[in-house]
Design a protein around this motif. Structure first.
Motif, mmCIF file in Angstrom:
data_model
loop_
_atom_site.group_PDB
_atom_site.id
_atom_site.type_symbol
_atom_site.label_atom_id
_atom_site.label_comp_id
_atom_site.label_asym_id
_atom_site.label_seq_id
_atom_site.Cartn_x
_atom_site.Cartn_y
_atom_site.Cartn_z
ATOM 1 N N VAL A 164 -6.710 9.099 -2.276
ATOM 2 C CA VAL A 164 -7.764 10.703 -2.931
ATOM 3 C C VAL A 164 -6.635 11.934 -2.766
ATOM 4 O O VAL A 164 -7.330 12.948 -4.580
ATOM 5 C CB VAL A 164 -8.203 10.953 -1.944
ATOM 6 N N TYR A 165 -6.007 12.431 -2.559
ATOM 7 C CA TYR A 165 -4.958 13.650 -2.203
ATOM 8 C C TYR A 165 -3.485 13.084 -3.023
ATOM 9 O O TYR A 165 -3.030 14.281 -3.175
ATOM 10 C CB TYR A 165 -4.396 14.369 -1.184
ATOM 11 N N MET A 166 -3.734 12.282 -3.962
ATOM 12 C CA MET A 166 -2.357 11.755 -4.093
ATOM 13 C C MET A 166 -2.344 12.131 -5.811
ATOM 14 O O MET A 166 -3.663 11.624 -6.837
ATOM 15 C CB MET A 166 -1.323 11.193 -3.984
ATOM 16 N N ASP A 167 -1.510 11.876 -7.231
ATOM 17 C CA ASP A 167 -1.481 11.788 -8.422
ATOM 18 C C ASP A 167 -1.725 10.740 -8.638
ATOM 19 O O ASP A 167 -1.353 10.180 -9.731
ATOM 20 C CB ASP A 167 -0.469 12.531 -9.170
ATOM 21 N N ASP A 168 -0.542 9.559 -7.967
ATOM 22 C CA ASP A 168 -0.586 8.790 -7.903
ATOM 23 C C ASP A 168 -1.668 7.842 -7.101
ATOM 24 O O ASP A 168 -2.274 7.532 -7.506
ATOM 25 C CB ASP A 168 0.660 7.676 -6.478
ATOM 26 N N LYS A 169 -1.908 5.728 -8.546
ATOM 27 C CA LYS A 169 -2.584 4.784 -8.506
ATOM 28 C C LYS A 169 -2.251 4.335 -8.214
ATOM 29 O O LYS A 169 -1.006 3.761 -7.472
ATOM 30 C CB LYS A 169 -2.637 4.565 -9.720
ATOM 31 N N PRO A 170 -3.300 3.781 -7.055
ATOM 32 C CA PRO A 170 -2.917 2.242 -6.341
ATOM 33 C C PRO A 170 -1.988 0.990 -7.334
ATOM 34 O O PRO A 170 -2.108 1.100 -8.684
ATOM 35 C CB PRO A 170 -4.352 1.168 -6.245
ATOM 36 N N PRO A 171 -1.565 0.161 -7.126
ATOM 37 C CA PRO A 171 -0.589 -0.252 -8.012
ATOM 38 C C PRO A 171 -0.641 -1.463 -8.300
ATOM 39 O O PRO A 171 -2.412 -1.633 -7.555
ATOM 40 C CB PRO A 171 -0.044 -1.267 -7.452
ATOM 41 N N VAL A 172 -1.110 -1.155 -9.666
ATOM 42 C CA VAL A 172 -1.988 -2.725 -10.528
ATOM 43 C C VAL A 172 -1.721 -4.467 -10.069
ATOM 44 O O VAL A 172 -2.918 -4.765 -10.618
ATOM 45 C CB VAL A 172 -1.837 -2.181 -12.203
ATOM 46 N N SER A 173 -0.806 -4.253 -9.946
ATOM 47 C CA SER A 173 -0.571 -5.591 -9.259
ATOM 48 C C SER A 173 0.728 -5.811 -8.172
ATOM 49 O O SER A 173 1.222 -5.045 -7.991
ATOM 50 C CB SER A 173 -0.022 -6.879 -10.747
ATOM 51 N N GLU A 174 0.932 -7.356 -7.761
ATOM 52 C CA GLU A 174 1.715 -7.349 -6.485
ATOM 53 C C GLU A 174 3.525 -6.930 -7.777
ATOM 54 O O GLU A 174 4.310 -6.705 -7.231
ATOM 55 C CB GLU A 174 1.623 -8.799 -6.328
ATOM 56 N N ASP A 175 2.875 -7.834 -9.096
ATOM 57 C CA ASP A 175 4.135 -7.639 -10.083
ATOM 58 C C ASP A 175 4.697 -6.425 -10.129
ATOM 59 O O ASP A 175 5.844 -6.007 -10.547
ATOM 60 C CB ASP A 175 4.051 -8.569 -11.215
ATOM 61 N N SER A 176 4.248 -5.116 -10.315
ATOM 62 C CA SER A 176 3.940 -5.065 -10.447
ATOM 63 C C SER A 176 4.690 -3.332 -10.121
ATOM 64 O O SER A 176 5.723 -2.904 -10.243
ATOM 65 C CB SER A 176 2.869 -3.413 -11.205
ATOM 66 N N LEU A 177 4.270 -3.400 -8.832
ATOM 67 C CA LEU A 177 4.553 -3.295 -7.618
ATOM 68 C C LEU A 177 6.690 -3.618 -6.986
ATOM 69 O O LEU A 177 7.167 -2.781 -6.870
ATOM 70 C CB LEU A 177 4.095 -3.581 -5.749
ATOM 71 N N ARG A 178 6.520 -4.633 -7.363
ATOM 72 C CA ARG A 178 7.739 -5.768 -6.522
ATOM 73 C C ARG A 178 8.687 -4.393 -8.199
ATOM 74 O O ARG A 178 9.693 -5.282 -8.028
ATOM 75 C CB ARG A 178 7.517 -6.752 -7.301
ATOM 76 N N GLU A 179 8.007 -4.370 -9.557
ATOM 77 C CA GLU A 179 9.272 -4.232 -10.266
ATOM 78 C C GLU A 179 9.420 -2.567 -10.202
ATOM 79 O O GLU A 179 11.198 -2.393 -10.361
ATOM 80 C CB GLU A 179 8.524 -4.232 -11.903
ATOM 81 N N ARG A 180 9.252 -1.763 -9.623
ATOM 82 C CA ARG A 180 9.142 -0.608 -8.777
ATOM 83 C C ARG A 180 9.533 -0.483 -7.810
ATOM 84 O O ARG A 180 11.327 0.329 -8.026
ATOM 85 C CB ARG A 180 7.682 0.193 -8.852
#
Length: 172
Positions: free
Chosen positions: A33-49
């Protein structure tokens, strides 16, 4: 980078394998709500990050990018803390604590442990944190850590708070 601990929390260096347990926690839209970030789109994308962050360095090698998973006393992942450490002995900190862990002191204790490590191991002398000025909980956390107002950027809807490092007696 090493494991850290504080009152009721443990901070472990974040690695790609943490994506599996952090993805459900970080997928909560209320966290953003107070961040520019968005939730990760997938577990794989989070793992890549997380894989990219495992280098612990910026692309040009001048900044340390440090990330720790915050675990409560039961070993459950409650969120993360992170810092960018710059060559001028300053660091920007950030933190995310899962909603089910809010108002239990995890953020404060985790940030205290991280700040202590940044002073001791990286020689950080000044800290900053940037936030949405409407994020009262984050502002209260920063004030409890000794941060004070530094500047605002109304066009970005952000304020920056800072503090100088406190060194143990006889250090430095």
């Amino acid at each position: 980078m090493r494991r850290l601990s504080g009152d009721g929390v443990t901070l472990e260096p974040q690695v790609a394998a943490h994506a599996v347990e952090l993805y459900p926690l970080l997928s909560d839209p209320e966290l953003y709500v107070y961040m520019d970030d968005k939730p990760p789109v997938s577990e794989d994308s989070l793992r890549e990050r997380f894989t990219k962050l495992e280098t612990r360095l910026s692309g040009d090698g001048t900044e340390h990018w440090l990330n720790w998973v915050v675990r409560n006393a039961d070993g459950v992942a409650a969120g993360y803390v992170q810092s960018s450490v710059y060559p001028n002995r300053s660091a920007e900190i950030a933190y995310v604590v899962g909603r089910q862990f809010w108002r239990r002191g995890y953020g404060r204790v985790a940030c205290e442990a991280m700040i202590g490590e940044l002073v001791a191991s990286y020689g950080v002398e000044r800290f900053t944190a940037t936030l949405d000025p409407q994020n009262a909980a984050s502002l209260a956390l920063l004030k409890s850590l000794g941060f004070s107002f530094l500047s605002d950027d109304p066009s970005a809807n952000e304020v920056t708070y800072s503090r100088v490092a406190s060194f143990p007696q006889n250090a430095r």
